[in-house]
Design an enzyme around this catalytic site. Structure first.
Site, PDB file in Angstrom:
ATOM      1  N   GLU A  98       0.808  -4.663   8.877  1.00  0.00           N
ATOM      2  CA  GLU A  98      -0.218  -4.097   8.002  1.00  0.00           C
ATOM      3  C   GLU A  98       0.409  -3.549   6.728  1.00  0.00           C
ATOM      4  O   GLU A  98       1.423  -2.832   6.762  1.00  0.00           O
ATOM      5  CB  GLU A  98      -0.978  -2.978   8.715  1.00  0.00           C
ATOM      6  CG  GLU A  98      -2.113  -2.402   7.861  1.00  0.00           C
ATOM      7  CD  GLU A  98      -2.810  -1.233   8.522  1.00  0.00           C
ATOM      8  OE1 GLU A  98      -3.602  -0.560   7.822  1.00  0.00           O
ATOM      9  OE2 GLU A  98      -2.579  -0.978   9.719  1.00  0.00           O
ATOM     10  N   GLY A 108      -2.712  -0.226   1.317  1.00  0.00           N
ATOM     11  CA  GLY A 108      -3.619  -0.464   0.202  1.00  0.00           C
ATOM     12  C   GLY A 108      -3.694  -1.939  -0.140  1.00  0.00           C
ATOM     13  O   GLY A 108      -3.442  -2.817   0.694  1.00  0.00           O
ATOM     14  N   THR A 111       2.129   6.059   4.317  1.00  0.00           N
ATOM     15  CA  THR A 111       1.967   7.277   3.520  1.00  0.00           C
ATOM     16  C   THR A 111       0.898   8.157   4.178  1.00  0.00           C
ATOM     17  O   THR A 111       0.242   7.753   5.139  1.00  0.00           O
ATOM     18  CB  THR A 111       1.548   6.944   2.076  1.00  0.00           C
ATOM     19  OG1 THR A 111       0.260   6.301   2.091  1.00  0.00           O
ATOM     20  CG2 THR A 111       2.559   6.024   1.405  1.00  0.00           C
ATOM     21  N   LYS A 134       3.661  -1.391  10.801  1.00  0.00           N
ATOM     22  CA  LYS A 134       3.294  -0.931   9.453  1.00  0.00           C
ATOM     23  C   LYS A 134       4.593  -0.485   8.786  1.00  0.00           C
ATOM     24  O   LYS A 134       5.068   0.631   9.004  1.00  0.00           O
ATOM     25  CB  LYS A 134       2.303   0.221   9.521  1.00  0.00           C
ATOM     26  CG  LYS A 134       1.959   0.778   8.130  1.00  0.00           C
ATOM     27  CD  LYS A 134       0.475   0.946   7.963  1.00  0.00           C
ATOM     28  CE  LYS A 134       0.159   1.448   6.560  1.00  0.00           C
ATOM     29  NZ  LYS A 134      -1.263   1.324   6.246  1.00  0.00           N
TER      30      LYS A 134
END
Length: 471
Positions: A363, A366, A297, A293
């Site tokens: 990944e 969002g 956040t 990733k």
């Protein structure tokens, strides 16, 4: 194509000693192809390293000149099947201090010892017996993330002449070229490619000038299996053309192929909290992949998706990469970075470190238009990572709009979509609508589980089917 016929083609190009004087179309196409190459290598970062470039069918160096201006520090291997064409290119650049290697070679059957960042060719592929096979062969000589960028004449080239032959029931012995439909699917599964088409109309003073022009550039060799017209028939063709046309059209296809950075997939979603992390854990386990990733956040209220996937998929320390960007607030990367007085970029996202023996599940954060800064979005991260995309979508009301918009946006960037995985209550109507309108594969339907753990993750993995050819 027989060897004797290929020798005729070579001889015709060898004798084209006035090539550049008459090669007006070739000059136009070379310039446009160079613009296409500049677009792909659009940032200075792309050109800082000493990249390696292979040119197929360099001719007298029309495209080469643009390339060395744009990539002055690159290592070039310039090839042509015609010894005299190669000599003309050598003479053109003999006083230049660039890293140029000249090689006599049939581009359709290359014999090479290295791999390249860019393989390019302007108006050569139409001379190949099998364009699809040649493209597959050439892409094997690309480095990961490397580009094959080319141009070729297509089927409707010289359609005005062909109509004259057909109207008189004469057999047209002009070269035939591939249709755009026949080359749309030539790109290998190791990357993603697309074609753009263009038409160039050339004014012709007299009909005979057209054939003289072809001969002057070495392109007048007729079809291998063709019967020449009688003189009276040829005169009829010239006469009919002069009465009906004072122009001739060239139809050009410009192709861009980019080899994937590695094996694996980029997992994106139609929204936030869509189930990307759960699906990423399933895919990582299914493929025995490495999870990554790049942008995380929300670390002030969550353990982070990397830890979650490591737990669910029971990953070893060698099966994940740490995020490049870590932010505390559960907001978009742009907003979370602003709270920390940080300015984000993708300069430190480096896919050259990905190991070719591994498979990767990457990944996103969002949906694809979540902002990273004032001009970069997650879709830009997807382009930079350069893996085929799997979209995770809900099955509830509203998902069709979000899913189809995501599909369209990715396709507008020529990003390959491997398929969609639906996450939530089974919904056959939703599934069928996405297949019908999105023209994509549904790779699985994962039902909702209130409590996911390593034990029942395997059950969810069984709901996903990844075709072997995709990985």
């Amino acid at each position: 194509m027989s060897r004797n016929y290929k020798e005729k083609i070579i001889k015709a190009f060898d004798q084209a000693d006035q090539y550049e004087k008459f090669a007006s179309i070739q000059k136009i196409v070379a310039k446009k192809l160079s613009d296409c190459i500049r677009k792909q290598f659009r940032t200075s970062v792309d050109r800082k390293e000493k990249i390696s470039i292979l040119e197929i069918g360099c001719g007298t160096g029309l495209l080469t000149q643009y390339l060395i201006d744009f990539f002055p520090d690159a290592h070039f291997v310039l090839t042509d099947i015609s010894p005299e064409m190669l000599n003309r290119a050598k003479n053109k650049f003999k006083n230049h201090k660039y890293d140029l290697t000249f090689k006599l070679m049939d581009g359709e059957y290359p014999e090479l010892d290295e791999k390249y960042d860019l393989i390019c060719s302007s108006l050569t592929f139409q001379w190949f017996d099998n364009v699809a096979s040649a493209i597959r062969t050439l892409t094997n000589y690309l480095k990961q993330n490397g580009y094959l960028i080319c141009s070729t004449l297509t089927f409707e080239t010289f359609k005005e002449w062909r109509s004259i032959y057909n109207d008189n029931d004469f057999t047209c012995n002009l070269q035939t070229y591939p249709s755009i439909e026949s080359i749309q699917s030539v790109w290998p599964e190791t990357g993603t490619g697309h074609w753009e088409t263009d038409e160039i109309i050339v004014q012709i003073d007299t009909a005979i000038d057209f054939f003289k022009g072809l001969r002057s550039i070495g392109a007048s060799v007729p079809l291998e299996i063709s019967k020449p017209l009688k003189l009276s028939q040829f005169k009829k063709v010239l006469s009919d053309f002069s009465k009906n046309y004072n122009y001739c059209s060239y139809h050009i296809a410009y192709g861009v192929f980019r080899k994937f950075s590695a094996k694996g997939f980029f997992v994106t979603g139609t929204d936030t909290d869509i189930g990307k992390t759960l699906i990423s854990a399933c895919l990582t386990k299914l493929l025995n992949a490495v999870y990554w990733k790049p942008i995380q956040t929300g670390l002030n209220c969550d353990i982070g998706d990397t830890n979650t996937v490591c737990y669910l998929a029971e990953l070893s320390e060698t099966q994940y990469l740490s995020p490049i960007i870590k932010l505390q607030a559960p907001l978009s990367p742009e907003d979370a970075a602003r709270l920390e007085n940080r300015e984000l970029s993708l300069d430190h996202v480096n896919v050259s470190d990905l190991k070719q023996e591994n498979k990767y599940i990457v990944e996103g954060a969002g949906g694809i238009f979540v902002p990273i800064n004032d001009h970069l979005f997650i879709i830009d991260l997807i382009e930079k990572i350069n893996l085929p995309v799997i979209i995770v979508a809900r099955t509830i009301l509203g998902t069709l709009n979000h899913t189809l918009m995501t599909i369209e946006a990715l396709r507008n960037r020529n990003i390959k979509i491997s398929g969609v995985i639906l996450n939530g209550p089974l919904n056959e109507d939703c599934k069928n609508s996405i297949i019908s309108h999105g023209k994509v594969k549904i790779l699985g339907q994962v039902p909702f589980l209130s409590n996911v753990n390593p034990d029942n993750l395997s059950t969810l993995c069984g709901c996903i089917s990844i075709p072997e050819e995709m990985v």
